[in-house]
Design a protein around this motif. Structure first.
Motif, mmCIF file in Angstrom:
data_model
loop_
_atom_site.group_PDB
_atom_site.id
_atom_site.type_symbol
_atom_site.label_atom_id
_atom_site.label_comp_id
_atom_site.label_asym_id
_atom_site.label_seq_id
_atom_site.Cartn_x
_atom_site.Cartn_y
_atom_site.Cartn_z
ATOM 1 N N GLY A 207 0.796 -1.196 -0.183
ATOM 2 C CA GLY A 207 -0.103 0.176 0.078
ATOM 3 C C GLY A 207 0.726 1.194 0.021
ATOM 4 O O GLY A 207 0.475 2.289 0.329
ATOM 5 N N VAL A 208 2.130 1.212 -0.282
ATOM 6 C CA VAL A 208 2.949 2.392 -0.399
ATOM 7 C C VAL A 208 2.541 3.073 -1.603
ATOM 8 O O VAL A 208 2.165 2.659 -2.583
ATOM 9 N N LYS A 209 2.537 4.397 -1.527
ATOM 10 C CA LYS A 209 1.949 5.396 -2.667
ATOM 11 C C LYS A 209 2.958 6.305 -2.689
ATOM 12 O O LYS A 209 2.804 7.243 -3.810
ATOM 13 N N ALA A 210 3.642 6.723 -1.684
ATOM 14 C CA ALA A 210 4.773 8.131 -1.917
ATOM 15 C C ALA A 210 6.144 7.705 -1.077
ATOM 16 O O ALA A 210 6.333 6.475 -0.528
ATOM 17 N N PHE A 211 7.249 8.372 -1.373
ATOM 18 C CA PHE A 211 8.758 8.279 -1.080
ATOM 19 C C PHE A 211 8.685 8.754 0.534
ATOM 20 O O PHE A 211 8.946 7.323 1.307
ATOM 21 N N GLU B 272 0.001 10.203 6.444
ATOM 22 C CA GLU B 272 -0.133 8.768 6.489
ATOM 23 C C GLU B 272 0.880 8.160 6.276
ATOM 24 O O GLU B 272 1.437 7.664 5.308
ATOM 25 N N THR B 273 1.723 8.062 7.497
ATOM 26 C CA THR B 273 3.239 7.478 7.388
ATOM 27 C C THR B 273 3.093 6.262 6.842
ATOM 28 O O THR B 273 4.196 5.657 6.416
ATOM 29 N N LYS B 274 2.071 5.196 7.194
ATOM 30 C CA LYS B 274 2.310 3.847 6.412
ATOM 31 C C LYS B 274 2.089 3.702 5.085
ATOM 32 O O LYS B 274 2.404 2.980 4.513
ATOM 33 N N LYS B 275 1.844 4.954 4.301
ATOM 34 C CA LYS B 275 1.864 4.939 2.755
ATOM 35 C C LYS B 275 3.264 5.351 2.132
ATOM 36 O O LYS B 275 3.163 5.532 1.034
ATOM 37 N N TYR B 276 4.096 5.515 3.163
ATOM 38 C CA TYR B 276 5.396 6.202 2.521
ATOM 39 C C TYR B 276 6.494 5.068 2.401
ATOM 40 O O TYR B 276 6.349 4.072 3.289
ATOM 41 N N PHE B 277 7.284 5.066 1.532
ATOM 42 C CA PHE B 277 8.362 4.055 1.216
ATOM 43 C C PHE B 277 9.324 4.104 2.552
ATOM 44 O O PHE B 277 9.697 2.933 3.031
ATOM 45 N N LEU B 278 9.559 5.115 3.075
ATOM 46 C CA LEU B 278 10.535 5.470 4.060
ATOM 47 C C LEU B 278 9.973 6.463 5.191
ATOM 48 O O LEU B 278 9.400 7.424 4.598
ATOM 49 N N GLY B 279 10.542 6.275 6.379
ATOM 50 C CA GLY B 279 10.141 7.404 7.197
ATOM 51 C C GLY B 279 11.288 8.319 7.020
ATOM 52 O O GLY B 279 12.396 8.040 6.532
ATOM 53 N N SER B 280 11.230 9.585 7.524
ATOM 54 C CA SER B 280 12.438 10.571 7.502
ATOM 55 C C SER B 280 12.370 11.459 8.729
ATOM 56 O O SER B 280 11.743 11.577 9.553
ATOM 57 N N ILE B 281 13.763 11.795 9.203
ATOM 58 C CA ILE B 281 14.188 12.422 10.327
ATOM 59 C C ILE B 281 15.346 13.483 10.000
ATOM 60 O O ILE B 281 16.329 12.868 9.205
ATOM 61 N N GLN B 282 15.436 14.402 10.724
ATOM 62 C CA GLN B 282 16.301 15.372 10.571
ATOM 63 C C GLN B 282 17.291 15.456 11.769
ATOM 64 O O GLN B 282 16.787 15.883 12.933
ATOM 65 N N PHE B 283 18.498 15.322 11.845
ATOM 66 C CA PHE B 283 19.360 15.387 13.055
ATOM 67 C C PHE B 283 20.415 16.917 12.945
ATOM 68 O O PHE B 283 20.468 17.494 13.931
ATOM 69 N N SER B 284 20.823 16.926 11.604
ATOM 70 C CA SER B 284 21.464 18.475 11.424
ATOM 71 C C SER B 284 21.242 19.043 10.348
ATOM 72 O O SER B 284 20.670 18.719 9.352
ATOM 73 N N SER B 285 21.740 20.284 10.195
ATOM 74 C CA SER B 285 21.550 21.188 8.914
ATOM 75 C C SER B 285 22.703 21.818 8.576
ATOM 76 O O SER B 285 23.265 22.383 9.596
ATOM 77 N N GLY B 286 23.297 21.543 7.598
ATOM 78 C CA GLY B 286 24.555 22.326 7.031
ATOM 79 C C GLY B 286 25.657 21.321 6.768
ATOM 80 O O GLY B 286 25.589 20.125 7.187
ATOM 81 N N CYS B 287 26.731 21.450 5.975
ATOM 82 C CA CYS B 287 27.982 20.670 5.773
ATOM 83 C C CYS B 287 28.978 21.436 5.750
ATOM 84 O O CYS B 287 29.095 22.579 5.064
ATOM 85 N N PRO B 288 30.419 21.087 6.327
ATOM 86 C CA PRO B 288 31.438 21.653 6.406
ATOM 87 C C PRO B 288 32.314 21.674 5.015
ATOM 88 O O PRO B 288 33.194 22.361 4.817
#
Length: 528
Positions: A35-39, A174-190
């Motif tokens: 039933g996944v419909k989005a990324f 609708e989290t069950k309809k996503y291929f992956l869950g997502s989370i953010q720990f940091s912002s930026g890159c050296p």
């Protein structure tokens, strides 16, 4: 933390635009799932939704799942939109539909922050990250939700510390309809890779959430139904190695507490291979995939693009080191570089075969605003504004030769037998190095077993019976079944089917050669 001191209630409709079909959204895998419909659920809009005043009703619509309806627009007092460059035309389409209902529309996110001029029809442009511009936007809407006489641009000067970020409003998705869950720990890159806009948008000193925030977000994702794989969307998980090292013990304890039901994935630079102490902790935390921007196996090209961190360890050695800790490498590859030669495509295919990397996102070079590459090519007069092309760069090699080489690479790299051979190698030599996780009651539950059976049924029918590469599939599948590796069978086939299907369209000229291409097929078509 929420915006405070606002008494007037406003109904906010948050609309996330559809993605144009691309290599990295895995849409051809969805019919094989349950039933996944989005990324992935979008971090930005769900964060803003959680930050809005508590008395403001919020409705979230991801148009990858369903279009915003007339009823949605009629319900709202204002519309919020966010997205990336590849969603540009879809975002403008949402704006026009909202204006048909005389609604005020605000846009934020990475695309408008880099290129405000892409969005002339929006009423409010929110440029930058969560902060004082967000508070000003909320204050203005609290005072008046009529459309301003002219476009208002609000730029964040004082960013909200990430330690003050609220938990994203995953409950709206609708989290069950996503291929992956997502989370953010940091912002930026050296790092300052020539083609990358992250340092220009978010800075070189990574800003961080606390480990406690991350654990709370993971708990919330689980409570909302996202239990399979969670992807850290940070541009570089080890942008701050000390912070990553401090987070990992918390992730390990969380996995022990929850029964290792959730797999973790992230993006990181290849020099992570020089940090076995971090890789070992990532293994214990059940990280299973690392996206690495290898970009090219050519050292001269890496030096030219200032990707020096990829030369701290031989590339193939780095890939094998990561694999030895049980983590599959997913790689980004760029074609059309100034250092490319007529033989570059052949060298790339050799690299694919040697590295045994199953999934490589092979793109044509695209110059993004706010990057050193853009500035250099603009100065040289090598930026091209032509919607009939797959790149805005005037290559040093003939354009048609570069595109033809890209198509050939896609065809060969994702030929079914070659791809399943690489997955077989991963099963035997990478996945075998993962920690042995306990079989928790949740994993043995009927609901989880039923999900697996549904996916097996879909895979066996759509690939094993109807698929034209079924002989290759069954050779791989029977080997996995003999070993009792149902998980390896399902996960490899889900991704492989998308790669094979997309690559066939790409090699025949029916797909863009860049995820950032201005030639956005389907983009002007509203969601149906």
């Amino acid at each position: 933390m929420r915006a405070e001191g606002i008494k007037t209630a406003r109904r906010i409709l948050c609309v996330f635009p559809r993605y144009t079909s691309s290599f990295g959204t895995f849409e051809h895998s969805y019919p094989l799932t349950d039933g996944v419909k989005a990324f992935m659920p979008p971090q930005g809009l769900l964060l803003i939704a959680a930050y809005l005043p508590e008395n403001w009703p919020v409705r979230f619509v991801d148009e990858n799942l369903r279009p915003a309806t007339v009823e949605d627009f009629e319900w709202a007092d204002a519309v919020f939109v966010s997205g990336m460059h590849i969603q540009r035309q879809q975002m403008n389409d949402i704006c026009h539909r909202a204006h048909d209902h005389d609604l005020v529309v605000a846009i934020g996110g990475p695309s408008v922050s880099a290129c405000p001029d892409y969005y002339p029809s929006f009423d409010y442009l929110h440029v930058g990250e969560l902060g004082d511009a967000t508070n000003e936007l909320i204050r203005r809407l609290a005072d008046d939700t009529s459309r301003p006489d002219q476009q208002v641009v609000l730029k964040t000067i004082d960013r909200l510390p990430m330690t003050d970020f609220p938990l994203p409003a995953y409950e709206l998705a609708e989290t069950k309809k996503y291929f992956l869950g997502s989370i953010q720990f940091s912002s930026g890159c050296p790092y300052q890779c020539e083609f990358c806009d992250i340092p220009g948008l978010y800075g070189r000193n990574p800003r961080l959430k606390s480990p406690q925030q991350i654990i709370a977000e993971l708990d919330k994702l689980r409570a909302c139904g996202a239990t399979d794989t969670v992807y850290f969307v940070d541009d570089n998980f080890i942008g701050n190695r000390k912070a990553a090292s401090e987070l990992l013990p918390h992730l390990i304890e969380w996995q022990k507490r929850t029964g290792y039901v959730t797999r973790l994935a992230c993006e990181a630079t290849l020099n992570i291979a020089k940090r076995p102490e971090i890789l070992e902790k990532m293994r214990e935390a059940f990280f299973v995939t690392i996206f690495v921007g290898i970009e090219t196996p050519d050292p001269d090209a890496l030096k030219a693009m200032h990707k020096d961190q990829n030369m701290m360890v031989p590339i193939l050695e780095g890939v094998r080191t990561i694999n030895s800790f049980g983590m599959e490498v997913v790689s980004g590859i760029i074609m059309g570089l100034d250092t490319d030669k007529p033989q570059t495509g052949d060298a790339l295919i050799s690299f694919v075969e040697e590295s045994r990397i199953p999934l490589l996102t092979i793109n044509l070079l695209q110059a993004l605003p706010k990057t050193p590459l853009w500035d250099r090519l603009e100065k040289a007069g090598r930026l091209i504004d032509d919607e009939g092309r797959d790149s805005n760069v005037e290559f040093l090699l003939p354009y048609e030769d570069v595109v033809s080489s890209w198509r050939k690479c896609m065809e060969i790299a994702y030929e079914p037998k070659k791809l399943f051979d690489r997955y077989l190698h991963q099963c035997n030599y990478t996945y075998a190095n993962r920690i042995k996780v306990p079989v928790s009651p949740e994993m043995k539950s009927w609901a989880n077993i039923r999900r697996g059976l549904i996916m097996l049924r879909n895979i066996f029918w759509k690939v094993g019976v109807l698929g034209d590469y079924r002989r290759v599939f069954w050779k791989f599948a029977l080997g996995r079944l003999k070993r009792g590796d149902i998980e390896g069978l399902i996960s490899a086939t889900l991704v492989a089917h998308h790669l094979i299907t997309f690559a066939r369209a790409a090699s025949s000229g029916r797909q863009n050669a860049s995820n950032y291409s201005i030639r956005l097929r389907e983009a002007s078509v509203p969601a149906e």
